[in-house]
Write a protein that holds these residues in place. Sequence first.
Motif, PDB file in Angstrom:
ATOM      1  N   LEU A 144     -40.731  32.532  79.402  1.00  0.00           N
ATOM      2  CA  LEU A 144     -39.656  33.522  79.232  1.00  0.00           C
ATOM      3  C   LEU A 144     -40.232  34.918  79.007  1.00  0.00           C
ATOM      4  O   LEU A 144     -39.743  35.911  79.555  1.00  0.00           O
ATOM      5  N   ILE A 145     -41.275  34.997  78.181  1.00  0.00           N
ATOM      6  CA  ILE A 145     -41.872  36.300  77.903  1.00  0.00           C
ATOM      7  C   ILE A 145     -42.500  36.879  79.175  1.00  0.00           C
ATOM      8  O   ILE A 145     -42.262  38.039  79.536  1.00  0.00           O
ATOM      9  N   MET A 146     -43.273  36.056  79.888  1.00  0.00           N
ATOM     10  CA  MET A 146     -44.013  36.563  81.050  1.00  0.00           C
ATOM     11  C   MET A 146     -43.091  36.886  82.223  1.00  0.00           C
ATOM     12  O   MET A 146     -43.350  37.807  82.987  1.00  0.00           O
ATOM     13  N   GLN A 147     -42.022  36.102  82.364  1.00  0.00           N
ATOM     14  CA  GLN A 147     -41.166  36.253  83.554  1.00  0.00           C
ATOM     15  C   GLN A 147     -39.886  37.031  83.273  1.00  0.00           C
ATOM     16  O   GLN A 147     -39.010  37.109  84.130  1.00  0.00           O
ATOM     17  N   ARG A 148     -39.750  37.594  82.072  1.00  0.00           N
ATOM     18  CA  ARG A 148     -38.451  38.125  81.664  1.00  0.00           C
ATOM     19  C   ARG A 148     -37.920  39.224  82.588  1.00  0.00           C
ATOM     20  O   ARG A 148     -36.703  39.346  82.784  1.00  0.00           O
ATOM     21  N   ALA A 149     -38.822  39.993  83.197  1.00  0.00           N
ATOM     22  CA  ALA A 149     -38.353  41.068  84.077  1.00  0.00           C
ATOM     23  C   ALA A 149     -38.050  40.552  85.483  1.00  0.00           C
ATOM     24  O   ALA A 149     -37.458  41.264  86.288  1.00  0.00           O
ATOM     25  N   GLN A 150     -38.468  39.316  85.775  1.00  0.00           N
ATOM     26  CA  GLN A 150     -38.225  38.750  87.113  1.00  0.00           C
ATOM     27  C   GLN A 150     -37.129  37.697  87.102  1.00  0.00           C
ATOM     28  O   GLN A 150     -36.965  36.960  88.063  1.00  0.00           O
ATOM     29  N   LEU A 151     -36.388  37.587  86.020  1.00  0.00           N
ATOM     30  CA  LEU A 151     -35.291  36.612  85.944  1.00  0.00           C
ATOM     31  C   LEU A 151     -33.986  37.407  85.969  1.00  0.00           C
ATOM     32  O   LEU A 151     -33.479  37.804  84.925  1.00  0.00           O
ATOM     33  N   PRO A 152     -33.466  37.645  87.167  1.00  0.00           N
ATOM     34  CA  PRO A 152     -32.389  38.627  87.294  1.00  0.00           C
ATOM     35  C   PRO A 152     -31.062  38.131  86.741  1.00  0.00           C
ATOM     36  O   PRO A 152     -30.224  38.933  86.342  1.00  0.00           O
ATOM     37  N   GLN A 153     -30.877  36.794  86.716  1.00  0.00           N
ATOM     38  CA  GLN A 153     -29.586  36.275  86.278  1.00  0.00           C
ATOM     39  C   GLN A 153     -29.769  35.044  85.425  1.00  0.00           C
ATOM     40  O   GLN A 153     -30.792  34.366  85.485  1.00  0.00           O
ATOM     41  N   MET A 154     -28.732  34.738  84.636  1.00  0.00           N
ATOM     42  CA  MET A 154     -28.829  33.604  83.727  1.00  0.00           C
ATOM     43  C   MET A 154     -29.046  32.295  84.475  1.00  0.00           C
ATOM     44  O   MET A 154     -29.724  31.393  83.971  1.00  0.00           O
ATOM     45  N   ASP A 155     -28.538  32.176  85.700  1.00  0.00           N
ATOM     46  CA  ASP A 155     -28.763  30.940  86.458  1.00  0.00           C
ATOM     47  C   ASP A 155     -30.253  30.687  86.686  1.00  0.00           C
ATOM     48  O   ASP A 155     -30.716  29.541  86.580  1.00  0.00           O
ATOM     49  N   ALA A 156     -30.981  31.733  87.003  1.00  0.00           N
ATOM     50  CA  ALA A 156     -32.423  31.585  87.195  1.00  0.00           C
ATOM     51  C   ALA A 156     -33.095  31.180  85.875  1.00  0.00           C
ATOM     52  O   ALA A 156     -34.031  30.383  85.867  1.00  0.00           O
ATOM     53  N   VAL A 157     -32.586  31.709  84.768  1.00  0.00           N
ATOM     54  CA  VAL A 157     -33.128  31.349  83.462  1.00  0.00           C
ATOM     55  C   VAL A 157     -32.902  29.865  83.184  1.00  0.00           C
ATOM     56  O   VAL A 157     -33.803  29.140  82.748  1.00  0.00           O
ATOM     57  N   LEU A 158     -31.682  29.413  83.491  1.00  0.00           N
ATOM     58  CA  LEU A 158     -31.345  28.015  83.199  1.00  0.00           C
ATOM     59  C   LEU A 158     -32.178  27.067  84.059  1.00  0.00           C
ATOM     60  O   LEU A 158     -32.592  25.994  83.592  1.00  0.00           O
ATOM     61  N   THR A 159     -32.441  27.459  85.299  1.00  0.00           N
ATOM     62  CA  THR A 159     -33.314  26.644  86.160  1.00  0.00           C
ATOM     63  C   THR A 159     -34.699  26.526  85.534  1.00  0.00           C
ATOM     64  O   THR A 159     -35.291  25.433  85.510  1.00  0.00           O
ATOM     65  N   LEU A 160     -35.179  27.651  85.007  1.00  0.00           N
ATOM     66  CA  LEU A 160     -36.472  27.623  84.320  1.00  0.00           C
ATOM     67  C   LEU A 160     -36.422  26.705  83.092  1.00  0.00           C
ATOM     68  O   LEU A 160     -37.298  25.849  82.890  1.00  0.00           O
ATOM     69  N   VAL A 161     -35.375  26.873  82.290  1.00  0.00           N
ATOM     70  CA  VAL A 161     -35.254  26.085  81.060  1.00  0.00           C
ATOM     71  C   VAL A 161     -35.266  24.591  81.368  1.00  0.00           C
ATOM     72  O   VAL A 161     -35.924  23.796  80.665  1.00  0.00           O
ATOM     73  N   GLN A 162     -34.579  24.203  82.436  1.00  0.00           N
ATOM     74  CA  GLN A 162     -34.472  22.769  82.754  1.00  0.00           C
ATOM     75  C   GLN A 162     -35.823  22.124  83.059  1.00  0.00           C
ATOM     76  O   GLN A 162     -35.974  20.907  82.962  1.00  0.00           O
ATOM     77  N   GLN A 163     -36.798  22.949  83.428  1.00  0.00           N
ATOM     78  CA  GLN A 163     -38.139  22.403  83.639  1.00  0.00           C
ATOM     79  C   GLN A 163     -38.759  21.921  82.325  1.00  0.00           C
ATOM     80  O   GLN A 163     -39.776  21.213  82.347  1.00  0.00           O
ATOM     81  N   PHE A 164     -38.152  22.318  81.213  1.00  0.00           N
ATOM     82  CA  PHE A 164     -38.716  21.948  79.912  1.00  0.00           C
ATOM     83  C   PHE A 164     -37.804  20.975  79.158  1.00  0.00           C
ATOM     84  O   PHE A 164     -37.835  20.891  77.945  1.00  0.00           O
ATOM     85  N   ALA A 165     -36.986  20.234  79.932  1.00  0.00           N
ATOM     86  CA  ALA A 165     -36.064  19.287  79.300  1.00  0.00           C
ATOM     87  C   ALA A 165     -36.833  18.127  78.677  1.00  0.00           C
ATOM     88  O   ALA A 165     -36.474  17.614  77.617  1.00  0.00           O
ATOM     89  N   LEU A 166     -37.870  17.699  79.330  1.00  0.00           N
ATOM     90  CA  LEU A 166     -38.627  16.510  78.873  1.00  0.00           C
ATOM     91  C   LEU A 166     -40.121  16.780  78.932  1.00  0.00           C
ATOM     92  O   LEU A 166     -40.593  17.395  79.875  1.00  0.00           O
TER      93      LEU A 166
END
Lengths: 399, 399
Positions: free
Chosen positions: B377-399
């Motif tokens: 999140l810190i490194m990519q924060r300027a390249q995550l234009p919308q919350m959907d992209a953030v949620l896709t990233l977050v889901q990679q850390f579900a398990l």
Amino acid sequence: MTAYHIFTPDDALRFADRHSELFGDHSKLSAVEFGDGNLNLVFRVSNDKGTSLIVKQALPYARCVGESWPLSTDRARIEAEVLQQHGRFCPQHTVEVLHFEPALSAILMEDLKQYQILRSELVKGKTFAHLASQMATYLAQTLFYSSDFVLSGSVKKAAVARFINPELCLITEDLFFTDPYCNHERNTIHALILPRARQLWQDEKLQAEVAALKADFLSKPQALLHGDVHSGSIFINADNCKVIDAEFGFYGPIGFDVGSLLGNLLLNYVACPGLFAPAQAEQQQAYLLAQIRELWQQFASQFSQLMACETQDSALQNSRYQQHFLQQVLADSLGYAGCELIRRTVGLAHVADLEKITDATKRAEAELRAIELGRALIMQRAQLPQMDAVLTLVQQFAL
Amino acid sequence: MTAYHIFTPDDALRFADRHSELFGDHSKLSAVEFGDGNLNLVFRVSNDKGTSLIVKQALPYARCVGESWPLSTDRARIEAEVLQQHGRFCPQHTVEVLHFEPALSAILMEDLKQYQILRSELVKGKTFAHLASQMATYLAQTLFYSSDFVLSGSVKKAAVARFINPELCLITEDLFFTDPYCNHERNTIHALILPRARQLWQDEKLQAEVAALKADFLSKPQALLHGDVHSGSIFINADNCKVIDAEFGFYGPIGFDVGSLLGNLLLNYVACPGLFAPAQAEQQQAYLLAQIRELWQQFASQFSQLMACETQDSALQNSRYQQHFLQQVLADSLGYAGCELIRRTVGLAHVADLEKITDATKRAEAELRAIELGRALIMQRAQLPQMDAVLTLVQQFAL
């Protein structure tokens, strides 16, 4: 404690005599008032040996408008304290404050009578090889040593509070960032460029960028700024330059001070073809370009060196961050330089660089160059990675 | 004027009775002290009809450490005034302050005994459909109405000075931005993740981004923050939520408050597989993802609406600028959320979401997910234009 009263020349004389040993015991003193223009009373107090000092007193209103525009005399405290701070960080290029009396809003300071005002000299076509390097030192030292790189959180926060300067900041907030982009009654616009000025009022893309620069001016207290580094605040001679008039000082974005100076050099740059014959204009522009290159290179080099060696906050000692920080200062500086170019052309306060162009057509051409260059700097500031790219852009506005 | 003294339950009882009509004339009152943990004395004062109020008194030291860590009782003034301001902008989601007594550093406030602490509920696997939308309203209202969009320059500058909070800010400056990225004695790191923590101490790219976030925390006074919006500062029940504990309040970057909440929801997200059986973990993570999406969408929508309709500064009324501003708030929020994920894993102050995982291996897996997600999140924060992209990233850390 002495109550506030507006100084006569005699009051100024006694004030200077009381707070300085310079005049000696048996001096014959005289005092004369000479306007510095806009906001204050300024006296020169001299003895018969040729020693002199300046007494500057803030009036409870703006001198240029009158009592209908009240203005807090706290600005004298701000000015004295900014000059004292900057004098600690860079004594060689800051006018020396000998005494400040809060109750009288009066400052006793050194007389720079061996110096000339930079703007007047530039308008005459005079050049000074040391200008850029000395001002780079002034900016790097004063801005670095008042920043988060050096000050602890508690000292910095107390300093931000101490230098809160709402009245003078409001003047900048209005005149710099708002008025030029709307049809405001305070604006002064020469008839020949009125159509171009009107476009500024509709230019939403530009206005969006100026809004971002204004928001940073409001809420980015990086360092203790001078707040008004135009070429009328710089006194210069063959050897040295010194900065005066710090009443606009406050904690703001570092790029504002750097950009104000940059913008003023660029104002002279676009004015050259209107002020001088072609050969001299070309020479003066070459001088200005070289000074602008040196100003940024020296500033960047000194600020980098300071960040590398003097940063106290361990989290800010990271060199990648420091590079990124400096890159952002460059972008900010270009943006604020652009604002200065525009507001000095279509806003309230004009500059001699443009006003001294007697031919109205040539003046209008210079004003249009100022607007276009200003717009380009604001719009492209984040895409101009190095000063060389900036200078290439600037050269498109030579004629 | 009453001099400062440390309250007994009896003092708290009399203080509550004196400053509220709620108890009636002939109430039988009782008072009991219950620790809120770290910094203060907290009493519940009740009458025999079941009416109760809270008395919170700041001690001149940090309660969790003792008199060896002195801490100004001015934090009680800050807390009371932040809650009063936020209560004006968003009364439905701010705990109500009934009285504040500066000399005693004591606040009388409503008792939220019908509410539970959000973190405890999330750790138990409880869900609340209204959490995101209500907190979005709280954040949008409190942050917008204390910002440059609304306040005049002079009012805003005075507010910045009034809410200067050096001691409590220093705690965040150290614990959030500095300690986790070096081998600091304050850190608490479980043995199984020590190798990963050590990498953080060498991670200069990450440290550069954290430095930029810290610099903004120091010098970006956009709005009056709560300053500590973690899930232990939010009280919730089936209908409503209310925010308490505003002693870390100050003028800072809007993304810090938004990001703190985001980070706490994400801490619970990465903890789910360690806290719950697989089916429930999946369900809880789906709930959290939906809440995070809604939190940002509602916040962005309300803040945009407020910017469009309520902005006073004409230069900031530009809609392109406002879009850009909100984009920057998102990037900042993701950065601060990332910092929260990391500092709660390897710093001083841990959270129940992770600490309640009894299996050490599973806890370590969750902590590693927190670190990796935080870093991303810190490194990519300027390249995550919308919350959907953030949620896709977050889901990679579900398990």
